[in-house]
Design a protein around this motif. Structure first.
Motif, PDB file in Angstrom:
ATOM      1  N   ALA A   6       0.822  -1.213   0.000  1.00 32.93           N
ATOM      2  CA  ALA A   6       0.000   0.000   0.000  1.00 32.93           C
ATOM      3  C   ALA A   6       0.858   1.266   0.000  1.00 32.93           C
ATOM      4  CB  ALA A   6      -0.931  -0.014   1.201  1.00 32.93           C
ATOM      5  N   PHE A   7       1.974   1.248   0.722  1.00 32.75           N
ATOM      6  CA  PHE A   7       2.855   2.416   0.755  1.00 32.75           C
ATOM      7  C   PHE A   7       3.368   2.735  -0.648  1.00 32.75           C
ATOM      8  CE2 PHE A   7       7.183   4.128   0.888  1.00 32.75           C
ATOM      9  CZ  PHE A   7       6.966   5.311   1.586  1.00 32.75           C
ATOM     10  N   THR A   8       3.873   1.719  -1.335  1.00 28.23           N
ATOM     11  CA  THR A   8       4.417   1.910  -2.678  1.00 28.23           C
ATOM     12  C   THR A   8       3.337   2.377  -3.642  1.00 28.23           C
ATOM     13  OG1 THR A   8       6.109   0.231  -2.279  1.00 28.23           O
ATOM     14  CG2 THR A   8       5.622   0.762  -4.578  1.00 28.23           C
ATOM     15  N   ALA A   9       2.202   1.728  -3.605  1.00 26.30           N
ATOM     16  CA  ALA A   9       1.100   2.104  -4.500  1.00 26.30           C
ATOM     17  C   ALA A   9       0.659   3.542  -4.249  1.00 26.30           C
ATOM     18  CB  ALA A   9      -0.060   1.144  -4.324  1.00 26.30           C
ATOM     19  N   GLY A  10       0.532   3.901  -3.002  1.00 26.90           N
ATOM     20  CA  GLY A  10       0.121   5.268  -2.653  1.00 26.90           C
ATOM     21  C   GLY A  10       1.140   6.298  -3.083  1.00 26.90           C
ATOM     22  N   LEU A  11       2.396   5.991  -2.886  1.00 22.97           N
ATOM     23  CA  LEU A  11       3.463   6.916  -3.270  1.00 22.97           C
ATOM     24  C   LEU A  11       3.486   7.117  -4.784  1.00 22.97           C
ATOM     25  CD1 LEU A  11       5.844   8.634  -2.344  1.00 22.97           C
ATOM     26  CD2 LEU A  11       7.256   6.574  -2.392  1.00 22.97           C
ATOM     27  N   LEU A  12       3.380   6.030  -5.526  1.00 20.79           N
ATOM     28  CA  LEU A  12       3.376   6.145  -6.986  1.00 20.79           C
ATOM     29  C   LEU A  12       2.143   6.903  -7.480  1.00 20.79           C
ATOM     30  CD1 LEU A  12       4.717   2.612  -7.938  1.00 20.79           C
ATOM     31  CD2 LEU A  12       5.974   4.789  -7.956  1.00 20.79           C
ATOM     32  N   GLN A  13       1.017   6.718  -6.821  1.00 24.08           N
ATOM     33  CA  GLN A  13      -0.196   7.455  -7.184  1.00 24.08           C
ATOM     34  C   GLN A  13      -0.017   8.944  -6.929  1.00 24.08           C
ATOM     35  OE1 GLN A  13      -2.930   6.850  -8.845  1.00 24.08           O
ATOM     36  NE2 GLN A  13      -3.640   8.918  -8.486  1.00 24.08           N
ATOM     37  N   ARG A  14       0.584   9.291  -5.808  1.00 24.91           N
ATOM     38  CA  ARG A  14       0.822  10.705  -5.500  1.00 24.91           C
ATOM     39  C   ARG A  14       1.772  11.333  -6.510  1.00 24.91           C
ATOM     40  NH1 ARG A  14       2.558  11.386   0.514  1.00 24.91           N
ATOM     41  NH2 ARG A  14       2.591  13.560  -0.163  1.00 24.91           N
ATOM     42  N   ILE A  15       2.760  10.580  -6.958  1.00 26.97           N
ATOM     43  CA  ILE A  15       3.683  11.091  -7.977  1.00 26.97           C
ATOM     44  C   ILE A  15       2.936  11.344  -9.278  1.00 26.97           C
ATOM     45  CG2 ILE A  15       5.642  10.465  -9.451  1.00 26.97           C
ATOM     46  CD1 ILE A  15       6.866   9.110  -6.911  1.00 26.97           C
ATOM     47  N   ARG A  16       2.107  10.394  -9.699  1.00 26.85           N
ATOM     48  CA  ARG A  16       1.328  10.577 -10.938  1.00 26.85           C
ATOM     49  C   ARG A  16       0.402  11.786 -10.826  1.00 26.85           C
ATOM     50  NH1 ARG A  16       1.292   4.907 -10.688  1.00 26.85           N
ATOM     51  NH2 ARG A  16      -0.730   4.933  -9.669  1.00 26.85           N
ATOM     52  N   ALA A  17      -0.229  11.955  -9.678  1.00 30.24           N
ATOM     53  CA  ALA A  17      -1.139  13.084  -9.482  1.00 30.24           C
ATOM     54  C   ALA A  17      -0.393  14.412  -9.555  1.00 30.24           C
ATOM     55  CB  ALA A  17      -1.867  12.948  -8.139  1.00 30.24           C
ATOM     56  N   ALA A  18       0.775  14.478  -8.922  1.00 32.03           N
ATOM     57  CA  ALA A  18       1.562  15.705  -8.959  1.00 32.03           C
ATOM     58  C   ALA A  18       2.025  16.013 -10.382  1.00 32.03           C
ATOM     59  CB  ALA A  18       2.758  15.605  -8.009  1.00 32.03           C
ATOM     60  N   GLU A  19       2.394  14.985 -11.131  1.00 35.37           N
ATOM     61  CA  GLU A  19       2.795  15.188 -12.527  1.00 35.37           C
ATOM     62  C   GLU A  19       1.623  15.725 -13.348  1.00 35.37           C
ATOM     63  OE1 GLU A  19       6.319  11.871 -13.058  1.00 35.37           O
ATOM     64  OE2 GLU A  19       4.263  11.268 -13.514  1.00 35.37           O
ATOM     65  N   SER A  20       0.436  15.188 -13.124  1.00 29.22           N
ATOM     66  CA  SER A  20      -0.749  15.658 -13.845  1.00 29.22           C
ATOM     67  C   SER A  20      -1.067  17.101 -13.496  1.00 29.22           C
ATOM     68  CB  SER A  20      -1.956  14.779 -13.520  1.00 29.22           C
ATOM     69  OG  SER A  20      -1.789  13.495 -14.041  1.00 29.22           O
ATOM     70  N   GLU A  21      -0.989  17.419 -12.216  1.00 31.19           N
ATOM     71  CA  GLU A  21      -1.245  18.797 -11.785  1.00 31.19           C
ATOM     72  C   GLU A  21      -0.220  19.755 -12.380  1.00 31.19           C
ATOM     73  OE1 GLU A  21      -3.842  20.167 -10.136  1.00 31.19           O
ATOM     74  OE2 GLU A  21      -4.717  18.181 -10.358  1.00 31.19           O
ATOM     75  N   MET A  22       1.019  19.320 -12.448  1.00 26.34           N
ATOM     76  CA  MET A  22       2.061  20.170 -13.025  1.00 26.34           C
ATOM     77  C   MET A  22       1.793  20.390 -14.515  1.00 26.34           C
ATOM     78  SD  MET A  22       6.159  20.115 -12.436  1.00 26.34           S
ATOM     79  CE  MET A  22       6.521  18.646 -13.346  1.00 26.34           C
ATOM     80  N   ASP A  23       1.359  19.354 -15.216  1.00 27.40           N
ATOM     81  CA  ASP A  23       1.002  19.500 -16.633  1.00 27.40           C
ATOM     82  C   ASP A  23      -0.117  20.523 -16.802  1.00 27.40           C
ATOM     83  OD1 ASP A  23       2.882  17.659 -17.518  1.00 27.40           O
ATOM     84  OD2 ASP A  23       1.438  15.995 -17.626  1.00 27.40           O
ATOM     85  N   ARG A  24      -1.152  20.415 -15.970  1.00 25.26           N
ATOM     86  CA  ARG A  24      -2.271  21.364 -16.053  1.00 25.26           C
ATOM     87  C   ARG A  24      -1.803  22.783 -15.762  1.00 25.26           C
ATOM     88  NH1 ARG A  24      -5.595  17.002 -14.842  1.00 25.26           N
ATOM     89  NH2 ARG A  24      -5.229  16.914 -12.624  1.00 25.26           N
TER      90      ARG A  24
END
Length: 58
Positions: free
Chosen positions: A3-21
């Protein structure tokens, strides 16, 4: 994947998406905020041995 790894990778993807926007809308401040978040998340991943796949934001 735990769960830690999955959550961390999800947060990274979300931050990348927000940065793109933020880039698309010209919000330079938010780009900087999200870059800082990505730096912190990637550092946390490295400290815990979580491999972050290469992306366009590396």
């Amino acid at each position: 994947m735990d769960a830690f790894t999955a959550g961390l990778l999800q947060r990274i993807r979300a931050a990348e998406s927000e940065m793109d926007r933020a880039r698309e809308t010209g919000d330079d401040f938010l780009v900087e905020v999200e870059q800082g978040e990505l730096d912190d998340l990637r550092r946390l991943a490295a400290e815990h041995g979580v491999e972050v796949s290469a992306s366009q934001h590396a």
